[in-house]
Design a protein around this motif. Structure first.
Motif, PDB file in Angstrom:
ATOM      1  N   HIS A   8       0.853  -1.195   0.000  1.00  0.00           N
ATOM      2  CA  HIS A   8       0.000   0.000   0.000  1.00  0.00           C
ATOM      3  C   HIS A   8       0.891   1.249   0.000  1.00  0.00           C
ATOM      4  CE1 HIS A   8      -3.772  -2.177   0.446  1.00  0.00           C
ATOM      5  NE2 HIS A   8      -3.127  -2.980   1.285  1.00  0.00           N
ATOM      6  N   LEU A   9       1.556   1.445  -1.115  1.00  0.00           N
ATOM      7  CA  LEU A   9       2.511   2.544  -1.231  1.00  0.00           C
ATOM      8  C   LEU A   9       1.841   3.908  -1.146  1.00  0.00           C
ATOM      9  CD1 LEU A   9       5.557   2.992  -1.662  1.00  0.00           C
ATOM     10  CD2 LEU A   9       5.121   3.014  -4.126  1.00  0.00           C
ATOM     11  N   ASP A  10       0.531   3.941  -1.333  1.00  0.00           N
ATOM     12  CA  ASP A  10      -0.196   5.213  -1.251  1.00  0.00           C
ATOM     13  C   ASP A  10      -0.564   5.586   0.180  1.00  0.00           C
ATOM     14  OD1 ASP A  10      -1.982   2.925  -1.325  1.00  0.00           O
ATOM     15  OD2 ASP A  10      -3.630   4.376  -1.364  1.00  0.00           O
ATOM     16  N   VAL A  34       3.335  -3.993  -6.560  1.00  0.00           N
ATOM     17  CA  VAL A  34       1.910  -3.991  -6.902  1.00  0.00           C
ATOM     18  C   VAL A  34       1.159  -3.231  -5.815  1.00  0.00           C
ATOM     19  CG1 VAL A  34      -0.112  -5.383  -7.430  1.00  0.00           C
ATOM     20  CG2 VAL A  34       2.182  -6.219  -8.050  1.00  0.00           C
ATOM     21  N   ILE A  35       0.458  -2.174  -6.219  1.00  0.00           N
ATOM     22  CA  ILE A  35      -0.238  -1.284  -5.286  1.00  0.00           C
ATOM     23  C   ILE A  35      -1.745  -1.502  -5.439  1.00  0.00           C
ATOM     24  CG2 ILE A  35      -0.457   1.098  -4.499  1.00  0.00           C
ATOM     25  CD1 ILE A  35       2.006   1.719  -6.350  1.00  0.00           C
ATOM     26  N   PRO A  36      -2.379  -2.179  -4.484  1.00  0.00           N
ATOM     27  CA  PRO A  36      -3.828  -2.394  -4.585  1.00  0.00           C
ATOM     28  C   PRO A  36      -4.618  -1.189  -4.098  1.00  0.00           C
ATOM     29  CG  PRO A  36      -2.975  -3.544  -2.683  1.00  0.00           C
ATOM     30  CD  PRO A  36      -1.800  -2.852  -3.322  1.00  0.00           C
ATOM     31  N   ALA A  37      -5.761  -0.969  -4.700  1.00  0.00           N
ATOM     32  CA  ALA A  37      -6.680   0.059  -4.211  1.00  0.00           C
ATOM     33  C   ALA A  37      -7.467  -0.490  -3.030  1.00  0.00           C
ATOM     34  CB  ALA A  37      -7.626   0.496  -5.319  1.00  0.00           C
ATOM     35  N   ILE A  38      -8.073   0.406  -2.260  1.00  0.00           N
ATOM     36  CA  ILE A  38      -8.926  -0.015  -1.152  1.00  0.00           C
ATOM     37  C   ILE A  38     -10.361   0.483  -1.326  1.00  0.00           C
ATOM     38  CG2 ILE A  38      -7.064  -0.242   0.519  1.00  0.00           C
ATOM     39  CD1 ILE A  38      -7.843   2.555   1.561  1.00  0.00           C
ATOM     40  N   GLY A  39     -10.580   1.390  -2.289  1.00  0.00           N
ATOM     41  CA  GLY A  39     -11.920   1.910  -2.531  1.00  0.00           C
ATOM     42  C   GLY A  39     -11.884   2.996  -3.584  1.00  0.00           C
ATOM     43  N   ARG A  40     -13.058   3.470  -3.965  1.00  0.00           N
ATOM     44  CA  ARG A  40     -13.153   4.422  -5.071  1.00  0.00           C
ATOM     45  C   ARG A  40     -12.329   5.686  -4.809  1.00  0.00           C
ATOM     46  NH1 ARG A  40     -19.268   6.411  -5.627  1.00  0.00           N
ATOM     47  NH2 ARG A  40     -18.291   7.719  -7.226  1.00  0.00           N
ATOM     48  N   ALA A  41     -12.165   6.056  -3.549  1.00  0.00           N
ATOM     49  CA  ALA A  41     -11.451   7.293  -3.221  1.00  0.00           C
ATOM     50  C   ALA A  41      -9.989   7.243  -3.624  1.00  0.00           C
ATOM     51  CB  ALA A  41     -11.566   7.584  -1.730  1.00  0.00           C
ATOM     52  N   ASN A  42      -9.410   6.043  -3.761  1.00  0.00           N
ATOM     53  CA  ASN A  42      -8.001   6.003  -4.146  1.00  0.00           C
ATOM     54  C   ASN A  42      -7.746   5.275  -5.460  1.00  0.00           C
ATOM     55  OD1 ASN A  42      -8.162   3.279  -3.269  1.00  0.00           O
ATOM     56  ND2 ASN A  42      -6.100   3.339  -2.399  1.00  0.00           N
ATOM     57  N   PHE A  43      -8.780   5.061  -6.271  1.00  0.00           N
ATOM     58  CA  PHE A  43      -8.567   4.473  -7.597  1.00  0.00           C
ATOM     59  C   PHE A  43      -7.570   5.314  -8.401  1.00  0.00           C
ATOM     60  CE2 PHE A  43     -12.952   2.165  -8.055  1.00  0.00           C
ATOM     61  CZ  PHE A  43     -12.598   1.313  -7.029  1.00  0.00           C
ATOM     62  N   GLY A  44      -7.821   6.611  -8.465  1.00  0.00           N
ATOM     63  CA  GLY A  44      -6.930   7.492  -9.218  1.00  0.00           C
ATOM     64  C   GLY A  44      -5.558   7.603  -8.589  1.00  0.00           C
ATOM     65  N   THR A  45      -5.518   7.555  -7.265  1.00  0.00           N
ATOM     66  CA  THR A  45      -4.245   7.699  -6.552  1.00  0.00           C
ATOM     67  C   THR A  45      -3.296   6.557  -6.869  1.00  0.00           C
ATOM     68  OG1 THR A  45      -5.371   8.857  -4.759  1.00  0.00           O
ATOM     69  CG2 THR A  45      -3.184   7.941  -4.282  1.00  0.00           C
ATOM     70  N   VAL A  46      -3.790   5.315  -6.802  1.00  0.00           N
ATOM     71  CA  VAL A  46      -2.888   4.180  -7.044  1.00  0.00           C
ATOM     72  C   VAL A  46      -2.430   4.140  -8.496  1.00  0.00           C
ATOM     73  CG1 VAL A  46      -3.794   2.838  -5.119  1.00  0.00           C
ATOM     74  CG2 VAL A  46      -4.782   2.516  -7.390  1.00  0.00           C
ATOM     75  N   ALA A  47      -3.301   4.530  -9.410  1.00  0.00           N
ATOM     76  CA  ALA A  47      -2.906   4.558 -10.820  1.00  0.00           C
ATOM     77  C   ALA A  47      -1.828   5.611 -11.060  1.00  0.00           C
ATOM     78  CB  ALA A  47      -4.130   4.828 -11.696  1.00  0.00           C
ATOM     79  N   GLU A  96      -7.812  -4.566  -3.754  1.00  0.00           N
ATOM     80  CA  GLU A  96      -7.856  -5.674  -2.833  1.00  0.00           C
ATOM     81  C   GLU A  96      -9.310  -5.972  -2.488  1.00  0.00           C
ATOM     82  OE1 GLU A  96      -6.148  -6.690   1.670  1.00  0.00           O
ATOM     83  OE2 GLU A  96      -5.478  -4.911   0.616  1.00  0.00           O
ATOM     84  N   ILE A  97      -9.725  -7.200  -2.692  1.00  0.00           N
ATOM     85  CA  ILE A  97     -11.091  -7.608  -2.388  1.00  0.00           C
ATOM     86  C   ILE A  97     -11.052  -8.824  -1.464  1.00  0.00           C
ATOM     87  CG2 ILE A  97     -11.779  -6.788  -4.673  1.00  0.00           C
ATOM     88  CD1 ILE A  97     -12.274  -9.739  -5.445  1.00  0.00           C
ATOM     89  N   GLY A  98     -12.197  -9.171  -0.897  1.00  0.00           N
ATOM     90  CA  GLY A  98     -12.231 -10.372  -0.066  1.00  0.00           C
ATOM     91  C   GLY A  98     -13.204 -10.246   1.081  1.00  0.00           C
TER      92      GLY A  98
END
Length: 265
Positions: A8-10, A34-47, A96-98
């Motif tokens: 989670h580099l972000d 590999v930097i996984p997102a945690i929700g819509r708020a950081n989709f753009g951030t991880v990309a 990241e899902i689960g």
């Protein structure tokens, strides 16, 4: 050459240091983070972060611990984001899902059912776009497996795996690699160390979950992807094989688990 399959580099702990942290890891041979997102708020951030770091790549998904703050619009936005993301070679997976059955509030209705719904719907997105998934596995192995058998996806990585040997084999049969990281380096982590020693090397990948899950020599300080080579050396020690064997095998395994990684080499 090493790959950190989950970092989670972000995270706020890396504020202002993201690129320096990635560069430090690259200097030590960590060719991909590999930097996984945690929700819509950081989709753009991880990309954006993956693009800014020479060795960065990313996944998009909704983490089960963030399900309480989500609604159906988040699932729609995730599905809508995938076609454009697929044009970016750094985009690798849904994650990241689960399911998280460790946090008490998440095990009770209605959040337990909401977690399960979001997991199922994200598996469907992965299936529909033929993408692997990065799985959050915390006291939820059997329920995760139940839905993976019903909604078949292109494998992926079971992050921070700490289930039984029999459960591990079931994930492997479904095309998953199992993520090992800092927890493996603690002598008291008997179950994880048994898995690290006895499972086929072809089933294992390395990860940090940085800034969390620091290895024994760093705990309780901030974890980072620069720890991957030493974590790999710890695995080599447990299996009594050369470090080079671990580097080559876990990198090859990551390329199998996350096929889009190959285009980045």
């Amino acid at each position: 050459m090493w790959i950190d399959t989950h970092c989670h580099l972000d995270a706020a702990e890396f504020a202002g240091e993201h690129e320096a942290v990635a560069d430090e890891a690259r200097g030590l041979g960590v060719s991909r983070i590999v930097i996984p997102a945690i929700g819509r708020a950081n989709f753009g951030t991880v990309a954006a972060l993956a693009a800014a770091c020479t060795n960065g790549s990313y996944a998009l998904g909704i983490h089960p611990m963030f399900v309480p703050q989500t609604d159906e619009a988040d699932l729609l936005l995730l599905r809508a984001a995938i076609p454009a993301a697929l044009l970016d070679a750094r985009f690798l997976a849904i994650g990241e899902i689960g399911l998280d059955f460790f946090i008490p509030a998440l095990t009770l209705s209605p959040l337990r059912e909401k977690q399960e719904h979001f997991y199922i719907e994200q598996l469907k997105i992965a299936r529909d776009f033929d993408l692997p998934v990065l799985l959050h596995v915390r006291r939820s192995q059997d329920m995760l497996l139940k839905h993976l058998r019903r909604i078949r996806v292109r494998g992926g990585c079971a992050h921070a795996f700490n289930g039984s040997f029999q459960q591990a084999l079931q994930f492997i049969e479904l095309g998953f690699k199992l993520g090992l990281g800092g927890a493996m380096t603690f002598t008291r982590a008997l179950q994880i160390r048994r898995l690290a020693t006895e499972l086929p090397l072809s089933a294992l990948v390395l990860e940090t979950d940085a800034p969390d899950l620091s290895p024994a020599w760093l705990h309780p300080m901030r974890n980072s992807p620069a720890q991957i080579p030493q974590i790999g050396a710890a695995l080599a020690g447990l299996r009594n094989v050369p470090v080079e064997t671990i580097a080559a095998a876990t990198t090859a395994n990551a390329l199998v688990a996350l096929p889009r990684l190959a285009a980045l080499y």
